[in-house]
Structures are given as structure tokens and as C-alpha cells.
Design a protein around this motif. Structure first.
Motif, mmCIF file in Angstrom:
data_model
loop_
_atom_site.group_PDB
_atom_site.id
_atom_site.type_symbol
_atom_site.label_atom_id
_atom_site.label_comp_id
_atom_site.label_asym_id
_atom_site.label_seq_id
_atom_site.Cartn_x
_atom_site.Cartn_y
_atom_site.Cartn_z
ATOM 1 N N HIS B 171 0.814 -1.219 0.000
ATOM 2 C CA HIS B 171 0.000 0.000 0.000
ATOM 3 C C HIS B 171 0.850 1.274 0.000
ATOM 4 O O HIS B 171 0.426 2.293 -0.519
ATOM 5 N N LEU B 172 2.060 1.186 0.588
ATOM 6 C CA LEU B 172 2.924 2.377 0.616
ATOM 7 C C LEU B 172 3.295 2.830 -0.785
ATOM 8 O O LEU B 172 3.525 4.015 -1.024
ATOM 9 N N LEU B 173 3.370 1.869 -1.714
ATOM 10 C CA LEU B 173 3.807 2.219 -3.058
ATOM 11 C C LEU B 173 2.641 2.345 -4.045
ATOM 12 O O LEU B 173 2.815 2.866 -5.136
ATOM 13 N N THR B 174 1.476 1.861 -3.688
ATOM 14 C CA THR B 174 0.367 1.894 -4.658
ATOM 15 C C THR B 174 -0.865 2.648 -4.112
ATOM 16 O O THR B 174 -1.148 3.755 -4.546
ATOM 17 N N THR B 175 -1.529 2.077 -3.136
ATOM 18 C CA THR B 175 -2.812 2.626 -2.704
ATOM 19 C C THR B 175 -2.664 4.014 -2.077
ATOM 20 O O THR B 175 -3.424 4.924 -2.406
ATOM 21 N N LEU B 176 -1.673 4.155 -1.172
ATOM 22 C CA LEU B 176 -1.535 5.455 -0.487
ATOM 23 C C LEU B 176 -1.179 6.583 -1.453
ATOM 24 O O LEU B 176 -1.830 7.630 -1.437
ATOM 25 N N PRO B 177 -0.172 6.410 -2.349
ATOM 26 C CA PRO B 177 0.081 7.477 -3.326
ATOM 27 C C PRO B 177 -1.122 7.731 -4.227
ATOM 28 O O PRO B 177 -1.410 8.889 -4.561
ATOM 29 N N ALA B 178 -1.839 6.667 -4.605
ATOM 30 C CA ALA B 178 -3.009 6.845 -5.473
ATOM 31 C C ALA B 178 -4.083 7.666 -4.749
ATOM 32 O O ALA B 178 -4.706 8.558 -5.354
ATOM 33 N N LEU B 179 -4.273 7.395 -3.472
ATOM 34 C CA LEU B 179 -5.256 8.173 -2.709
ATOM 35 C C LEU B 179 -4.815 9.625 -2.576
ATOM 36 O O LEU B 179 -5.630 10.549 -2.673
ATOM 37 N N LEU B 180 -3.499 9.819 -2.382
ATOM 38 C CA LEU B 180 -2.978 11.193 -2.302
ATOM 39 C C LEU B 180 -3.260 11.956 -3.597
ATOM 40 O O LEU B 180 -3.675 13.121 -3.575
ATOM 41 N N LEU B 181 -3.043 11.244 -4.711
ATOM 42 C CA LEU B 181 -3.313 11.860 -6.020
ATOM 43 C C LEU B 181 -4.791 12.218 -6.142
ATOM 44 O O LEU B 181 -5.149 13.299 -6.623
ATOM 45 N N PHE B 182 -5.631 11.299 -5.689
ATOM 46 C CA PHE B 182 -7.074 11.518 -5.774
ATOM 47 C C PHE B 182 -7.456 12.778 -4.984
ATOM 48 O O PHE B 182 -8.200 13.637 -5.473
ATOM 49 N N PHE B 183 -6.912 12.889 -3.761
ATOM 50 C CA PHE B 183 -7.248 14.064 -2.934
ATOM 51 C C PHE B 183 -6.630 15.341 -3.515
ATOM 52 O O PHE B 183 -7.204 16.414 -3.395
ATOM 53 N N GLU B 184 -5.465 15.200 -4.158
ATOM 54 C CA GLU B 184 -4.843 16.365 -4.791
ATOM 55 C C GLU B 184 -5.751 16.898 -5.900
ATOM 56 O O GLU B 184 -5.955 18.112 -6.030
ATOM 57 N N ILE B 185 -6.307 15.959 -6.680
ATOM 58 C CA ILE B 185 -7.191 16.373 -7.786
ATOM 59 C C ILE B 185 -8.456 17.035 -7.222
ATOM 60 O O ILE B 185 -8.926 18.057 -7.742
ATOM 61 N N CYS B 186 -8.964 16.469 -6.113
ATOM 62 C CA CYS B 186 -10.134 17.084 -5.458
ATOM 63 C C CYS B 186 -9.795 18.510 -5.021
ATOM 64 O O CYS B 186 -10.584 19.438 -5.177
ATOM 65 N N PHE B 187 -8.567 18.661 -4.491
ATOM 66 C CA PHE B 187 -8.135 19.964 -3.992
ATOM 67 C C PHE B 187 -8.000 20.964 -5.140
ATOM 68 O O PHE B 187 -8.404 22.126 -5.034
ATOM 69 N N LEU B 188 -7.477 20.497 -6.265
ATOM 70 C CA LEU B 188 -7.238 21.396 -7.388
ATOM 71 C C LEU B 188 -8.517 21.703 -8.161
ATOM 72 O O LEU B 188 -8.693 22.800 -8.677
ATOM 73 N N GLU B 189 -9.399 20.715 -8.244
ATOM 74 C CA GLU B 189 -10.605 20.902 -9.042
ATOM 75 C C GLU B 189 -11.787 21.276 -8.157
ATOM 76 O O GLU B 189 -12.162 22.442 -8.097
#
Lengths: 298, 322
Positions: B171-189
Motif C-alpha cells: 500500500h505504501l507504493l500503490t494505494t496510499l500514493p493513489a489516494l494522495l493523487l485523488f485528494f490532490e485532484i479534489c483539492f485542485l478541481e
């Protein structure tokens, strides 16, 4: 007990009372398998092992009352000694705070001191053995199972480890099962012995019983005008084995027999005894005799 | 009495005087699982190589992380005919947007995350191979297994604890970064994406669980059998790099049935993962008619997991110690 179709332990049935117990046997005798059976790592194909009257398969209680010190390194070199002992305490179900306090106390009591904060890869053999003993002791079990506790130790460290075991047994009432090849360690530490060979129990009981001589043995040095000492000793009911020099040898009589008759017979033959020293049987001699007799019997 | 470097007499006297019995309450029998997982993770985190591989593995994440900023910045500049992109020169924002959205799929859709998981495969494989030998293989090499087995519920707690530790690595290399990306997109959009793109959010979690269920049993079986780092990395490189190429040759080159792709573990994970995310079901670089069916992918992964768990069980029950 069978592994891969080969019988490792057979018809092994004995019970031991609390105390310091030595588990002896040559390589392949089944000592390690026996320890694994006690720990429940292996299951017997027939029969059961009872610890304090309880089986150890399926339940967890018996193992909380056992502290095991493995012969192998059994730790990661980068782990600090204190962390290793805390971890062992936690695995035994101790709360982390208790495990931390007990680990520091136990390591301190065993003389590891400030070195406990160093990675175990930097420890000497003596420190490693003490840390392994500390992890077995951290949850204060009544029974300790120690696999080769003095392996690889220099004489002072070995003496120190044996002294610690004696103190744990005598002053703190721990029952200790020591599996070892070093017969001297058993002779100096244990009060009971279990001797295994080829998966069978050859002896189980008090060490003093094992060392009880079947004959009265004396080393004798004599002088005088005796022409045939062999006949003189035989007439007194003693067997004589001549030593390396004339006038030296070993005499063997019935168990508990006093050598008074021997003195009288020698005196009548115009001789005199210069020295008479009782010969105590050594554990290694008794052990090898047991093993050889067992192999010979097969 | 012989005096040793540690002070024999004082040592045994100290033991007589200072040793105290322990009479505390024990915790629940499953609690040691977390201690085992924690120590396994510490074990891994103490290795510098782990951080090196992890940092390399995160390069893809940083590419996506800053790519999202670039995407939203370019989207704001659409009205301009030409924009200056830092020191890289001038570019048409519409062309850039087309490139980021059409080719790199950096638009925060299910495809973004499908590609992200796919790019993480190589780093994950190497990191897991290394982690497997550190947290599992070394226990067998150092004879630590008997130490665990001598504790109450030793083997059960050991296996579950190590499973948790290995899952964390996944999860450190896949799920957690993917979730971070998801929240980043929420933050930007817009934070409303949390509701409108729920499928993607749950898909990321589902993909993570799938990777866990597919890879960790394989890790257990291979680490318990191979035990050393270099052979383990070679084995995993073979499984995840060589076998997919072999499957491609068999199916696309020799025209054999797409069922042969069942041998490709990562391909099967991708096939099911993209369904978790709800991404279009066409793996880039593969002809749609030659792709593996999801049911076959699921069957392949299930059989593999059962097989790996059986191997692991037999090795650990034998209580092997070197």
C-alpha cells in the motif's frame, strides 16, 4: 515421533520433577525434536507431552509458562538487545509498558548493562547468550528450556552463565531444562538428568543416582615383599588392575565395601599401603558406557 | 570463583538481589500480531536499500503529482494562444492539454489511476522482493522461526503479523500514493469529486486490496522458499517481466488462446483492477480480442493464492530452521 517415515523418538516415557534438569545425548539422539515436542512446534504421532499436567496443543496456557532460549541466533543483527527482549515479552502477551520495564530489569540483573542499547550484531558470544536468556526470562516463567546455553562461550563467560543458571534454579525456584553436549556443565549445574540415544530414554533420574558406582573403586599405591599382588587382592575379595608402574593400580570391590580386609591381607603378605584414594565415577565415563551398552545391546 | 569481563560475582549477586517476579495481566492473545508487524516494518525501515528503492518507486508518483498541477494550470490558460512553460519555452495550451489529457491521461479519471498502478508495477515488484527476504526470508536464515513458535499462538500470530507488514509495503507504493493523487485532484478541481467520482475512490481501495490478496501470498511462498535477496529479485523479475513477454509471444505471436495470459500474474491483476476502477477495459498495447477474460484472471489469481498459501503452510509447519 516420526518425521518423513523415520522414527525420531520411540517409546519415550518419563516425568521429571522441578529442578535443574540436563538433557543429554549424542548428535541425532532426538534432543531438539524432544524440545520441539514440549514447545508444541511438532506433534507426537502417538502419546502426549504434559507441562504441569496440561497438554500444549490447541491451548495457549502452557507456553505462557515456558521460556525458551534457542540455540540458533534467532535475532536480526540490527536489533538492539533491549528491543529484542521487549519484543519477546510482547509476544508472550505482556503489555508493552510492562515488557519494557521487565526487559531493562532482566538485562540489568543478568549483567548486560548499558550494552543493551547497542545492536545485537555487535555483541560478544557471552552477551548474546545472556540476552537470549533474558528474552526467555522476561515474562517470569516457572520453566526455562535452554538449548545449548553455553555454546561458543569462553571459560569465564561459561562459568558465569552456569552460575546464573544455578542462581535462577536455587534462589528463584525456576525449573530449568538444559539441552547440551557439554557434560561438565551438567555435572556442575544439574540435579536431574535425562539421557537420550537414538530416540530412546536411557536414563531419567537424579544425577547422583546415575553417578552412583556399581563397585567400590580405589586407586592404590603399595610396597613391600608381595610376590603376587593379584592373588592377595583376590583372596580379600577385590579385583586388581595393575597400573603403569609396579605397586600402582586400581582395586574394585563390592559396592559400599570398606577396604579394611584389603589392608589386613596386604599386611599379612608383608606389604603396606602407601596411598588409597577413592575413585569417583565421572559423568562422561558413565555417559559413554550407557551409550555404548545401548548400541551394543542393539 | 573466576572473574569475567562482566564481573561474575557481582552479576550473580545482582540476580539474587534484584530479580523480581512479574505478576501483570496479559493482553489478548491476538495483540502480539501488531508487535510482530511493527518489528517487521522497523526491520525494513532500518535498511537504506529499502528507502532507495522506495524513493525510485515514488518517482512515478511525483510525475503524476506535479503533472496534475501542470494539467490544471494549462486548463486555466486555455484562452491564451501561447503560454511560456518555465524555462522550457513556449507552447500552445490546447496542444498541451490534448497531450496531458489524451495521451498521458492526467485528467483524474479512472484511466489516470489505472495507468498509475500499471507504472508502479516494476518498482513494487523489486520492493516486495526485497521486503520479502528481509521480513520473511531472514527469519528462516537466522533461525528466528523457532523463537516465534515457542510463544503462545506463535505461528498463527507470526503469519498474520508478517502479512500485515507485507501489506503495508504494497500500500505504501500503490494505494496510499493513489489516494494522495485523488485528494490532490479534489483539492485542485473541486471537493465535490469526492461524491461524483466515488467509484474511482472505492476502485483505488479495491485495487489495493486486490494487489494485496494477489501478491502477498506469492511473496510468502517465494520468500520462504528462496530466502535470499538476489535470487528472490531474479525470481520476481522472471515472474513479472519475463512471463508477461512470454505470454504475449504465445498469444499474439503464435496465435494461442488468450487463456495463456493466465500465467501473467500482473496482467491478471491489471485486468481485475481496471474493473475495480471502472476504467475502459482495454489494456494499452494489447488487442482487445486477445485480452484475458476477467473470470479467467480471477481464477488464475485464486488458484495461485491457494497454491502459495499451501506451500507457505507446509514450509512453516515443518518449522524449518537453517
Amino acid at each position: 515421533m516420526e518425521i518423513g517415515g523415520k522414527k525420531i523418538l520411540r517409546e519415550l516415557s518419563f516425568s521429571v520433577s522441578p529442578g535443574i534438569i540436563g538433557l543429554l545425548g549424542p548428535n541425532g539422539a532426538g534432543k531438539s525434536t524432544f524440545i520441539k515436542l514440549i514447545l508444541g512446534v511438532m506433534r507426537p504421532t502417538k502419546g502426549e507431552v504434559l507441562l504441569n499436567g496440561k497438554g500444549n496443543y490447541g491451548g495457549e496456557d502452557p507456553l505462557t509458562r515456558v521460556g525458551f532460549m534457542p540455540e540458533a541466533r534467532a535475532f536480526h543483527p540490527s536489533m538492539r538487545g533491549v528491543d529484542y527482549v521487549i519484543f519477546a515479552g510482547e509476544l508472550q502477551g505482556m503489555p508493552r509498558r510492562d515488557a519494557r520495564r521487565r526487559a531493562n530489569e532482566t538485562l540489568d540483573c543478568l549483567g548486560v548493562g548499558e550494552s543493551r542499547f547497542r545492536p545485537m550484531g555487535q555483541y560478544s558470544a557471552g552477551m548474546i547468550q545472556k540476552t537470549k536468556l533474558a528474552q526467555a526470562l522476561v515474562h517470569d516463567p516457572p520453566l526455562l528450556i535452554l538449548d545449548e546455553p553455553t555454546a561458543g562461550l569462553d571459560p569465564p563467560s561459561r562459568e558465569e552463565m552456569l552460575e546464573l543458571l544455578r542462581v535462577l534454579g536455587d534462589s528463584h525456584g525456576k525449573s530449568i531444562l538444559i539441552s547440551t553436549h557439554l557434560l561438565g556443565d551438567v555435572e556442575r549445574t544439574c540435579d536431574q538428568v535425562v539421557v537420550l540415544n537414538q530416540g530412546e530414554c536411557l536414563f531419567c533420574g537424579k544425577l547422583l543416582e546415575l553417578l552412583k558406582p556399581s563397585k567400590s573403586l580405589f586407586q592404590i599405591s603399595f610396597a613391600g615383599e608381595m610376590e603376587n599382588p593379584q592373588e592377595i587382592f583376590q583372596s580379600a575379595g577385590w579385583e586388581f588392575t595393575l597400573g603403569e608402574e609396579p605397586g600402582l593400580g586400581v582395586v574394585a570391590g563390592p559396592p559400599g565395601e570398606s577396604p579394611t580386609h584389603l589392608f589386613q591381607s596386604i599386611h599379612r603378605a608383608r606389604g603396606w599401603v602407601k596411598k588409597l584414594v577413592p575413585v569417583e565415577p565421572r559423568l562422561d565415563e558413565v555417559f559413554f558406557t550407557l551409550i555404548q551398552n545401548h548400541r551394543g545391546g542393539k | 570463583m573466576v572473574e569475567s569481563e562482566f564481573g561474575l560475582e557481582s552479576g550473580s549477586k545482582k540476580l539474587i538481589l534484584e530479580y523480581r517476579p512479574w505478576k501483570g495481566q496479559r493482553v489478548a492473545s491476538w495483540m502480539p500480531i501488531f508487535s510482530i508487524a511493527r518489528e517487521a516494518v522497523y526491520q525494513l525501515f532500518r535498511r537504506k536499500v529499502f528507502w532507495l528503492i522506495y524513493a525510485l518507486g515514488l518517482l512515478v508518483f511525483f510525475l503524476y503529482f506535479f503533472g496534475q498541477y501542470l494539467f490544471f494550470w494549462v486548463a486555466d490558460q486555455q484562452a491564451e494562444p501561447v503560454v511560456r512553460v518555465g524555462g522550457f519555452g513556449r507552447a500552445n495550451p490546447n496542444d498541451m492539454l490534448q497531450f496531458l489529457r489524451g495521451i498521458l491521461k492526467m485528467d483524474g479519471s479512472a484511466e489516470t489511476f489505472r495507468n498509475f498502478f500499471s507504472f508502479q508495477a516494476r518498482a513494487l515488484v523489486i520492493l516486495l522482493a526485497f521486503a520479502g527476504t528481509t521480513i520473511l526470508g531472514e527469519d528462516l536464515i537466522h533461525g528466528t522461526l523457532l523463537f516465534f513458535q515457542s510463544k503462545p499462538r506463535g505461528l498463527r500470530n507470526y503469519l498474520v503479523g508478517k502479512f500485515l507488514a507485507a501489506s503495508l509495503v504494497v500500500h505504501l507504493l500503490t494505494t496510499l500514493p493513489a489516494l494522495l493523487l485523488f485528494f490532490e485532484i479534489c483539492f485542485l478541481e473541486s471537493w465535490s469529486r469526492l461524491w461524483t467520482q466515488q467509484r474511482v475512490f472505492w476502485g483505488i481501495l479495491g485495487y489495493g486490496v486486490l494487489l494485496n490478496a494477489g501478491l502477498v501470498p506469492l511473496l510468502f511462498a517465494s520468500a520462504a522458499s528462496v530466502r535470499k535477496t538476489v535470487p528472490m529479485i531474479l525470481l520476481w523479475a522472471g515472474l513479472f517481466l519475463l512471463i508477461p513477454s512470454l505470454c504475449m509471444i504465445l498469444v499474439e505471436g503464435l496465435g494461442l488462446s488468450p487463456a495463456w495470459r493466465m500465467l501473467d500474474v500482473w496482467g491478471c491483476l491489471e485486468c481485475l483492477g481496471e474493473r475495480c476502477l471502472g476504467a475502459p477495459t482495454s489494456i494499452p498495447g494489447q488487442r482487445p480480442d486477445l485480452q484475458i477474460k476477467p473470470i479467467l484472471a480471477g481464477l488464475s489469481l485464486s488458484l495461485l493464492s491457494v497454491f502459495c498459501l499451501a506451500i507457505t503452510r507446509s514450509i512453516y509447519l515443518r518449522g524449518e530452521n537453517e
